[in-house]
Design a protein around this motif. Structure first.
Motif, PDB file in Angstrom:
ATOM      1  N   ASN A  22       0.823  -1.207   0.000  1.00 43.55           N
ATOM      2  CA  ASN A  22       0.000   0.000   0.000  1.00 43.55           C
ATOM      3  C   ASN A  22       0.854   1.253   0.000  1.00 43.55           C
ATOM      4  OD1 ASN A  22      -2.194  -1.641   0.157  1.00 43.55           O
ATOM      5  ND2 ASN A  22      -2.629  -1.272   2.312  1.00 43.55           N
TER       6      ASN A  22
ATOM      7  N   THR B 239       0.527  -0.056  -7.430  1.00 47.28           N
ATOM      8  CA  THR B 239       0.003  -0.646  -6.194  1.00 47.28           C
ATOM      9  C   THR B 239      -0.514  -2.043  -6.498  1.00 47.28           C
ATOM     10  OG1 THR B 239      -0.916   1.541  -5.899  1.00 47.28           O
ATOM     11  CG2 THR B 239      -1.359  -0.057  -4.182  1.00 47.28           C
TER      12      THR B 239
ATOM     13  N   MET C 286      -8.098   0.468  -2.127  1.00 46.01           N
ATOM     14  CA  MET C 286      -6.915   0.908  -2.854  1.00 46.01           C
ATOM     15  C   MET C 286      -7.294   1.526  -4.191  1.00 46.01           C
ATOM     16  SD  MET C 286      -4.373   0.622  -1.109  1.00 46.01           S
ATOM     17  CE  MET C 286      -5.151   0.741   0.472  1.00 46.01           C
TER      18      MET C 286
ATOM     19  N   GLY D 152      -4.075   2.987   4.090  1.00 43.89           N
ATOM     20  CA  GLY D 152      -3.137   1.908   3.797  1.00 43.89           C
ATOM     21  C   GLY D 152      -2.777   1.111   5.035  1.00 43.89           C
TER      22      GLY D 152
END
Lengths: 250, 104
Positions: free
Chosen positions: A102, A112, A183, A229
């Protein structure tokens, strides 16, 4: 790049390309794999360099490594119970793989890997099957008894058992979707606001002044994403612990 | 001079109390335990609830769809399992936020 001819390509950042030239193309080595390797190396370096001094009174770096170790150790032994120590390496690896993934992804221009459902689903299924195997080994056939809640009338079984099975099966789905969606959402927002800045920059005189506003939003988003994250890695790890505790209980 | 820097001790306060206050003011005593641990877990809880509700419906829809394909009874199982999935999602959320023991 994203705002060329006034279109926002918010999802283009998640596309996989071969990296490292012709060799990478031959090996089908994508950025995802590259950043996974990078993260693993970073974690190993952090722990190796952190613990190398072996000082009784730790320096900052060693203290950071020790805090990282103890944080997960406490989580595993508190949540899982007396068997927690056996699963500590697994939870530790999982937590730091997700956390570093993350955070490395937040560096502009990087990738990512936790924003791909293939990766998060693989991690979640790993947890799911580990918990399932541990449960079958430690509880045997009694494990299947948990699908019928205690004290419920037997006539309700046709309704309750499917519900319990669905609750059980929804675990890996919720585990993987939660991480992946968080994310993706974060990085899409980054891209959107960055594109706004470029688009506003093209507006005559006032544009460059107005363009500062999305930039400020992006800075705030960066702070939020740092929180998200860490939080997502924590949630993933703690849910793994909870599932393992249920598997080892009784 | 002396009066300004060191005012008379207020009556009723012992030396230990004043020392404690001074230590707290200068940050020598550890702060009372902050509730960051509580914050962290409750934030984590908030993150879980929404997805938990959806995931069970997704699983239910997938199972129903699969059974329909297999048995050719479209859309009987899809309807049945989406409903069951919805119930399972609510059960999930209830177990997450239910007070006291008995939660799993």
């Amino acid at each position: 790049m994203a705002a060329a001819d006034n279109k926002i390509d918010a999802l283009g950042q998640f596309e996989l390309h071969p990296v490292l030239g012709p060799l990478g193309a031959q090996l089908h080595l994508s950025q995802s794999v590259l950043y996974m390797l990078l993260s693993s190396v970073l974690i190993l370096l952090f722990l190796y360099l952190g613990m190398r001094p072996r000082a009784v009174v730790p320096g900052r770096f060693q203290a950071a490594a020790e805090i990282a170790y103890e944080f997960i150790y406490d989580m595993a032994s508190d949540q899982i119970g007396h068997d927690g120590k056996r699963f500590f390496p697994f939870v530790f690896t999982l937590f730091f793989f997700i956390l570093v993934g993350n955070y490395v992804g937040l560096i502009p221009g990087s990738f990512t890997y936790t924003s791909h459902i293939a990766v998060t689903a693989a991690l979640a299924l790993m947890v799911f099957f580990l918990a399932l195997i541990v449960a079958l080994v430690s509880q045997g056939m009694k494990f299947f008894g948990h699908f019928m809640p205690e004290g419920a009338p037997i006539a309700m079984a046709p309704l309750l058992v499917p519900i319990e099975i669905l609750t059980f099966l929804s675990r890996p789905v919720s585990l993987s979707i939660r991480l992946f969606a968080n994310m993706v959402a974060g990085h899409v927002m980054f891209e959107m606001f960055a594109a706004f800045t470029i688009m506003l920059g093209g507006l005559h005189l006032i544009g460059p002044v107005l363009g500062v506003a999305p930039l400020i939003v992006n800075m705030a988003l960066m702070a939020l994403e740092l929180l998200v994250g860490a939080l997502q890695a924590y949630v993933f790890a703690i849910l793994t612990c909870i599932y393992l505790r249920e598997a080892t209980a009784h | 001079m002396g009066e300004e820097t060191r005012p008379d001790p207020p009556a009723g306060k012992t030396f230990e109390q004043r020392l404690g206050e001074a230590r707290t003011r200068s940050g020598m005593d550890p702060q009372p335990v902050s509730d960051s641990a509580v914050d962290r877990s409750s934030l984590g809880l908030v993150m879980r609830v929404g997805v938990e509700l959806v995931a069970a419906v997704v699983v239910g829809a997938a199972i129903g769809w699969g059974l329909d394909r297999w048995l050719g009874l479209r859309p009987l199982f899809l309807i049945l399992f989406v409903l069951l999935g919805g119930i399972a999602g609510i059960v999930n959320v209830w177990r997450l936020v239910a007070p006291g023991p008995g939660t799993r």
